[in-house]
Design a protein around this motif. Structure first.
Motif, short mmCIF file in Angstrom:
data_model
loop_
_atom_site.label_atom_id
_atom_site.label_comp_id
_atom_site.label_asym_id
_atom_site.label_seq_id
_atom_site.Cartn_x
_atom_site.Cartn_y
_atom_site.Cartn_z
N LYS A 1 1.74 12.80 14.24
CA LYS A 1 2.90 12.47 14.92
C LYS A 1 3.58 11.33 14.00
O LYS A 1 3.17 10.44 13.61
N VAL A 2 4.85 11.61 13.89
CA VAL A 2 5.68 10.54 13.08
C VAL A 2 6.45 9.61 13.83
O VAL A 2 6.96 10.11 15.08
N GLY A 3 6.59 8.32 13.75
CA GLY A 3 7.22 7.45 14.51
C GLY A 3 6.42 6.16 15.04
O GLY A 3 5.82 5.80 14.20
N ASP A 4 6.69 6.06 16.27
CA ASP A 4 5.90 4.98 16.90
C ASP A 4 4.48 5.11 16.92
O ASP A 4 4.02 5.61 17.52
N VAL A 5 3.68 4.15 16.12
CA VAL A 5 2.51 4.26 15.81
C VAL A 5 1.93 2.90 15.98
O VAL A 5 2.70 1.68 15.88
N ASN A 6 0.64 2.73 16.35
CA ASN A 6 -0.05 1.41 16.48
C ASN A 6 -1.29 1.39 15.42
O ASN A 6 -1.80 2.33 14.91
N ILE A 7 -1.61 0.08 14.83
CA ILE A 7 -2.55 -0.15 13.63
C ILE A 7 -3.68 -0.77 14.36
O ILE A 7 -3.56 -1.82 14.94
N LEU A 8 -4.94 -0.08 14.17
CA LEU A 8 -6.20 -0.46 14.65
C LEU A 8 -6.88 -0.95 13.22
O LEU A 8 -7.19 -0.19 12.58
N GLU A 9 -7.19 -2.23 13.38
CA GLU A 9 -7.82 -2.74 12.12
C GLU A 9 -9.31 -3.17 12.46
O GLU A 9 -9.25 -3.95 13.51
N VAL A 10 -10.21 -2.82 11.90
CA VAL A 10 -11.85 -3.14 12.08
C VAL A 10 -12.31 -3.39 10.90
O VAL A 10 -12.37 -2.96 9.86
#
Length: 69
Positions: A30-39
């Motif tokens: 999906k393009v658009g509003d995304v969240n970034i999870l950094e581990v």
């Protein structure tokens, strides 16, 4: 271990670090509003960055909760 979640409305604050990650969900594309999870490991310069939309982030949270119980 350090886990950092950057919600889609906070990405502008970190734009110089995550500017090339913030357009497409790694799970459903999906393009658009995304969240970034950094581990990453504590005090490490390397790590894993996962980009997820809100729906996929909720699914991941549910799966983690189910595995922990």
């Amino acid at each position: 271990m350090m886990i950092k979640l950057i919600k889609n409305n906070e990405i502008e604050q970190y734009k110089t670090r995550y500017k090339f990650y913030n357009n497409r969900c790694n799970c459903c594309n999906k393009v658009g509003d995304v969240n970034i999870l950094e581990v990453r490991a504590d005090e490490s310069s390397g790590g894993t960055v996962i980009v997820l939309c809100d729906e996929c982030l909720k699914k991941l949270g549910k799966e983690i909760d189910e595995k922990i119980r």
